[in-house]
Motif scaffolding. Structure first.
Motif, PDB file in Angstrom:
ATOM      1  N   LEU A  27       4.423  13.109   2.514  1.00 59.77           N
ATOM      2  CA  LEU A  27       4.062  13.702   3.804  1.00 59.77           C
ATOM      3  C   LEU A  27       3.332  12.700   4.690  1.00 59.77           C
ATOM      4  O   LEU A  27       2.452  11.979   4.219  1.00 59.77           O
ATOM      5  N   SER A  28       3.660  12.686   5.974  1.00 65.52           N
ATOM      6  CA  SER A  28       2.913  11.843   6.914  1.00 65.52           C
ATOM      7  C   SER A  28       1.562  12.502   7.190  1.00 65.52           C
ATOM      8  O   SER A  28       1.469  13.726   7.267  1.00 65.52           O
ATOM      9  N   PRO A  29       0.506  11.683   7.365  1.00 66.67           N
ATOM     10  CA  PRO A  29      -0.826  12.252   7.580  1.00 66.67           C
ATOM     11  C   PRO A  29      -1.071  12.602   9.051  1.00 66.67           C
ATOM     12  O   PRO A  29      -0.761  11.819   9.945  1.00 66.67           O
ATOM     13  N   ILE A  34       0.842  -1.208   0.000  1.00 70.50           N
ATOM     14  CA  ILE A  34       0.000   0.000   0.000  1.00 70.50           C
ATOM     15  C   ILE A  34       0.873   1.252   0.000  1.00 70.50           C
ATOM     16  O   ILE A  34       0.602   2.222  -0.692  1.00 70.50           O
ATOM     17  N   LYS A  35       1.951   1.222   0.778  1.00 69.89           N
ATOM     18  CA  LYS A  35       2.821   2.398   0.865  1.00 69.89           C
ATOM     19  C   LYS A  35       3.792   2.509  -0.318  1.00 69.89           C
ATOM     20  O   LYS A  35       4.351   3.573  -0.555  1.00 69.89           O
ATOM     21  N   GLY A  36       4.027   1.370  -1.009  1.00 74.32           N
ATOM     22  CA  GLY A  36       5.097   1.360  -2.002  1.00 74.32           C
ATOM     23  C   GLY A  36       6.437   1.523  -1.310  1.00 74.32           C
ATOM     24  O   GLY A  36       7.329   2.217  -1.788  1.00 74.32           O
ATOM     25  N   LYS A  61      15.681  11.622   0.461  1.00 69.63           N
ATOM     26  CA  LYS A  61      14.446  12.376   0.221  1.00 69.63           C
ATOM     27  C   LYS A  61      13.298  11.662   0.926  1.00 69.63           C
ATOM     28  O   LYS A  61      13.082  10.480   0.742  1.00 69.63           O
ATOM     29  N   HIS A  62      12.559  12.408   1.743  1.00 73.27           N
ATOM     30  CA  HIS A  62      11.562  11.802   2.601  1.00 73.27           C
ATOM     31  C   HIS A  62      10.637  12.915   3.069  1.00 73.27           C
ATOM     32  O   HIS A  62      10.957  14.073   2.917  1.00 73.27           O
ATOM     33  N   TYR A  63       9.523  12.597   3.678  1.00 77.32           N
ATOM     34  CA  TYR A  63       8.643  13.601   4.286  1.00 77.32           C
ATOM     35  C   TYR A  63       8.375  14.752   3.309  1.00 77.32           C
ATOM     36  O   TYR A  63       8.419  15.919   3.668  1.00 77.32           O
ATOM     37  N   PRO A  98       3.786   1.675  10.062  1.00 78.25           N
ATOM     38  CA  PRO A  98       4.503   2.856   9.562  1.00 78.25           C
ATOM     39  C   PRO A  98       3.512   4.010   9.482  1.00 78.25           C
ATOM     40  O   PRO A  98       2.307   3.816   9.697  1.00 78.25           O
ATOM     41  N   SER A  99       3.965   5.197   9.163  1.00 74.69           N
ATOM     42  CA  SER A  99       3.047   6.300   8.911  1.00 74.69           C
ATOM     43  C   SER A  99       2.163   5.928   7.712  1.00 74.69           C
ATOM     44  O   SER A  99       2.616   5.256   6.784  1.00 74.69           O
ATOM     45  N   ALA A 100       0.884   6.368   7.759  1.00 75.01           N
ATOM     46  CA  ALA A 100      -0.109   5.886   6.778  1.00 75.01           C
ATOM     47  C   ALA A 100      -0.118   6.737   5.511  1.00 75.01           C
ATOM     48  O   ALA A 100      -1.134   7.339   5.161  1.00 75.01           O
ATOM     49  N   ASN A 101       1.031   6.797   4.856  1.00 71.46           N
ATOM     50  CA  ASN A 101       1.165   7.600   3.634  1.00 71.46           C
ATOM     51  C   ASN A 101       1.956   6.820   2.593  1.00 71.46           C
ATOM     52  O   ASN A 101       2.662   5.872   2.925  1.00 71.46           O
ATOM     53  N   THR A 102       1.848   7.286   1.345  1.00 72.47           N
ATOM     54  CA  THR A 102       2.709   6.735   0.299  1.00 72.47           C
ATOM     55  C   THR A 102       4.153   6.998   0.701  1.00 72.47           C
ATOM     56  O   THR A 102       4.476   8.081   1.194  1.00 72.47           O
TER      57      THR A 102
HETATM   58 MG    MG Z   1       7.023   7.401   7.515  1.00 76.12          MG
END
Ligand code: MG
Ligand code: TXA
Length: 322
Positions: free
Chosen positions: A150-152, A48-50, A233-235, A142-146
């Motif tokens: 950005l983290s939700p 889901i997150k890839g 690269k993140h967030y 994990p954080s529920a984002n791709t």
């Molecule tokens: Mg995260």
């Protein structure tokens, strides 16, 4: 704080027990929760997150007893967990040596990237704690984002990003902290902060009664399985992000903090409160990304103290062009 209807919570637990995943709020950001005992659930989380398989997940627990079944825990480490989680309710993740002989020695190996350590966290959020106590197993989240985005910090942010792939998003309103947990490696004598967050080095030093030896990037902590800098690269918002901005360029959304010389389109905290700025960080970026009015984002310098260190860590990763 919003609560979740008991029928909805039962449905959430059923999904988890049937190897499915559920988005659930924590005090930091929303997480994508699945059974730590299920390869099927863990695979769903990564899909889901890839998310690349070499990036391990945090095991969430409701109680310290559960940590002992997952990790090797001596009395000194246990005291640190008690002080941080139970006395102070801090958003903090601990990295500990894994315990292969405990009741949960059978956790999914797909989530730990071949490491001999496990990251564990007790979220300080009623809904997440309910999910953990009613399922009575550790849950990877994990954080529920791709991946890398950005983290939700609200249920709507989860829905807009990965909602079409989920059966249930538990809505707890806005997250109170707004930025991911501090990650601290206490598996060896040397205590190391791997990812800055609300809990700072100074706060930790008091609780651990020790100096904090080294600081590393959380993602670089797994350098034995990934090349350094791979996850630099993140967030990241979708639009290009320029940090330490002192002027507004054409097409930019200008984001301020406190009183600014430049006219701001948005302000993370008009009163210059870093906690409020952390809370607003991701939702502000997301709004700018989605509103269609801007070509890029510029943000002023954020003071590099307290949770400002974590804000700057996320901004510098979010602005990285790679
Ligand atoms: Mg995260
Ligand atoms: O606040 C949070 O921590 C949120 C909420 C949902 O709990 N979770 C979160 O998870 O931020 P995630 O997957 O987005 O970030 C977890 C970080 C990753 O950078 C991963 O590399 C690191 O934790 N990590 C996981 N296990 C590790 C380990 N054994 N050693 C070092 N780093 C680890």
């Amino acid at each position: 704080m919003r609560i979740v209807d008991s029928d909805v919570m039962r449905y959430a637990c059923d999904l988890i027990k049937n190897d499915d995943v559920v988005a659930c709020p924590t005090e930091t950001v929303y997480g994508l929760f699945g059974s730590a005992l299920s390869d099927v659930a863990v695979k769903k989380i990564y899909d889901i997150k890839g998310r690349p398989s070499y990036n391990p997940l945090i095991a969430h627990v409701g109680e310290i007893d559960m940590v002992r079944e997952l990790c090797v825990l001596n009395s000194k480490q246990q005291a640190i967990l008690e002080k941080c989680w139970l006395h102070n309710n801090w958003p903090i993740t601990f990295v500990l040596q894994k315990n292969n002989t405990g009741a949960f020695g059978c956790i999914s190996q797909l989530a730990i990237a071949g490491l001999d350590t496990i990251a564990v966290r007790r979220p300080n959020h009623l809904i997440a704690l309910q999910l953990l106590s009613q399922t009575a197993i550790p849950l990877f989240a994990p954080s529920a984002n791709t991946s890398n985005m950005l983290s939700p910090t609200s249920a709507q942010m989860v829905i807009d990003d990965i909602g079409s792939k989920l059966k249930l998003v538990l809505d707890g309103g806005m997250c109170s902290v707004g930025i991911e947990s501090t990650i601290v490696d206490i598996s060896a004598d040397e205590i190391r902060i791997l990812r800055p967050g609300y809990v700072t080095e100074e706060m930790l030093m008091v609780v651990c009664d020790a100096s904090i030896a080294k600081k590393l990037d959380g993602n670089l902590a797994v350098t034995n399985v990934i090349a350094p800098g791979m996850l630099k690269k993140h967030y990241s918002p979708r639009l290009p992000l320029r940090i330490n901005a002192t002027n507004k360029r054409d097409g930019e959304a200008f984001v301020g903090f406190g009183i600014c010389d430049v006219e701001c389109d948005f302000n993370l905290s008009v009163s210059g409160d870093l906690l409020e700025a952390a809370q607003n960080l991701y939702s502000t970026m997301k709004h700018i990304d989605d509103c269609g009015l801007y070509k890029s984002i510029a943000i002023v310098t954020i003071p590099n103290n307290g949770i400002g260190i974590a804000i700057n860590d996320r901004l510098s990763k979010g602005s990285c062009v790679s």
